[in-house]
Design an enzyme around this catalytic site. Structure first.
Site, PDB file in Angstrom:
ATOM      1  N   LYS A  68       0.731  -1.279   0.149  1.00 48.43           N
ATOM      2  CA  LYS A  68       0.044   0.012   0.063  1.00 48.43           C
ATOM      3  C   LYS A  68       0.764   1.210   0.156  1.00 48.43           C
ATOM      4  O   LYS A  68       2.128   1.236   0.451  1.00 48.43           O
ATOM      5  CB  LYS A  68      -0.977   0.108   1.175  1.00 48.43           C
ATOM      6  N   TYR A 127     -12.412  -2.169  -4.028  1.00 46.73           N
ATOM      7  CA  TYR A 127     -13.040  -2.051  -2.507  1.00 46.73           C
ATOM      8  C   TYR A 127     -14.791  -1.809  -2.476  1.00 46.73           C
ATOM      9  O   TYR A 127     -15.041  -1.588  -1.479  1.00 46.73           O
ATOM     10  CB  TYR A 127     -12.415  -1.005  -1.453  1.00 46.73           C
ATOM     11  N   PHE A 184     -15.593   3.882   6.821  1.00 48.31           N
ATOM     12  CA  PHE A 184     -14.227   3.972   6.426  1.00 48.31           C
ATOM     13  C   PHE A 184     -13.813   3.931   4.773  1.00 48.31           C
ATOM     14  O   PHE A 184     -12.979   4.215   4.391  1.00 48.31           O
ATOM     15  CB  PHE A 184     -13.273   2.863   7.310  1.00 48.31           C
ATOM     16  N   ARG A 227      -1.953 -14.278   4.811  1.00 50.71           N
ATOM     17  CA  ARG A 227      -2.664 -13.834   5.784  1.00 50.71           C
ATOM     18  C   ARG A 227      -1.823 -13.816   7.354  1.00 50.71           C
ATOM     19  O   ARG A 227      -2.028 -12.815   8.014  1.00 50.71           O
ATOM     20  CB  ARG A 227      -4.108 -14.095   6.022  1.00 50.71           C
ATOM     21  N   THR A 255      -5.470  -7.275  10.711  1.00 54.74           N
ATOM     22  CA  THR A 255      -5.638  -6.102   9.697  1.00 54.74           C
ATOM     23  C   THR A 255      -5.178  -4.880  10.800  1.00 54.74           C
ATOM     24  O   THR A 255      -4.674  -3.946  10.041  1.00 54.74           O
ATOM     25  CB  THR A 255      -7.225  -6.063   9.508  1.00 54.74           C
ATOM     26  N   ARG A 273       2.399  -6.247   9.421  1.00 57.90           N
ATOM     27  CA  ARG A 273       1.838  -5.287   9.959  1.00 57.90           C
ATOM     28  C   ARG A 273       2.055  -4.602  11.244  1.00 57.90           C
ATOM     29  O   ARG A 273       2.276  -3.547  11.479  1.00 57.90           O
ATOM     30  CB  ARG A 273       0.411  -5.603   9.889  1.00 57.90           C
ATOM     31  N   ASN A 315      -2.218   0.173   6.541  1.00 52.32           N
ATOM     32  CA  ASN A 315      -1.671  -0.943   7.367  1.00 52.32           C
ATOM     33  C   ASN A 315      -0.789  -1.760   6.159  1.00 52.32           C
ATOM     34  O   ASN A 315      -0.629  -2.885   6.342  1.00 52.32           O
ATOM     35  CB  ASN A 315      -2.699  -1.802   7.885  1.00 52.32           C
ATOM     36  N   HIS A 346      -2.266  -5.545   1.710  1.00 51.13           N
ATOM     37  CA  HIS A 346      -3.587  -6.135   1.570  1.00 51.13           C
ATOM     38  C   HIS A 346      -3.482  -7.606   0.878  1.00 51.13           C
ATOM     39  O   HIS A 346      -2.563  -7.654   0.381  1.00 51.13           O
ATOM     40  CB  HIS A 346      -4.595  -5.401   0.545  1.00 51.13           C
ATOM     41  N   GLU A 389      -9.939 -10.489  -7.294  1.00 49.36           N
ATOM     42  CA  GLU A 389      -8.882  -9.639  -7.118  1.00 49.36           C
ATOM     43  C   GLU A 389      -7.914  -9.744  -8.259  1.00 49.36           C
ATOM     44  O   GLU A 389      -7.382  -8.879  -8.609  1.00 49.36           O
ATOM     45  CB  GLU A 389      -8.491  -9.531  -5.670  1.00 49.36           C
TER      46      GLU A 389
END
Ligand code: CMP
Length: 140
Positions: free
Chosen positions: A11, A51, A59, A87, A93, A104, A114, A117, A128
């Site tokens: 990100k 998203y 958010f 993950r 998250t 993270r 964060n 993704h 995705e």
């Protein structure tokens, strides 16, 4: 366990701090292979579409602004149980809840910023990955 593919995004908070290489190293050390990768500055329309599942969440607007605030690196990761593995490597998250040694925990600035993704399920991963990559772009 089956070999899977998952969609990963490094990100804007991470690209801004020049952390792409450190994050790719964590992914590779975690047993994942980068089989496609592209650096891109998302448009507002792309962020909103990506998203879309969160569009009713409070958010959403801020998330789309953040995701267009700088370049991101979109990737397809491949490996055994890649969705869950990624993950685990990313951590929770919210970085405050992330385990020690996760991306993270070590790099994220906040719940929104964060750093990474990752797809959360096989159906999400398929959608995705197809959002960013054609099959010919993915070289395992
Ligand atoms: P990501 O895995 O990209 O999926 C949705 C993103 O929304 C999430 O990571 C966070 O960056 C962001 N976000 C901001 N606020 C929240 C929240 N309250 N709950 C979940 N995700 C949030």
């Amino acid at each position: 366990m089956a070999v899977q593919r998952t969609l990963s995004i490094i990100k804007p908070d991470a690209t801004r701090r020049n952390l792409t290489g450190k994050i790719v190293d964590r992914l590779e050390q975690g047993g994942l292979r980068v089989v496609a990768q592209r650096r891109v500055h998302l448009t507002r329309a792309q962020a909103e579409a990506f998203y879309d599942v969160h569009k009713e969440r409070p958010f959403y607007d801020s998330l789309c602004s953040f995701m267009t605030s700088g370049p991101v690196v979109v990737q397809v990761l491949e490996g055994e149980n890649a969705i869950e593995r990624n993950r685990e490597v990313m951590g929770a998250t919210n970085p405050e809840n992330a385990d020690a040694g996760t991306i993270r925990k070590d790099f994220a600035e906040s719940l929104e910023a964060n750093s990474v993704h990752g797809s959360d399920a096989p159906e999400t991963a398929a959608r995705e990955i197809a959002f960013f990559f054609a099959e010919v772009d993915i070289v395992g």
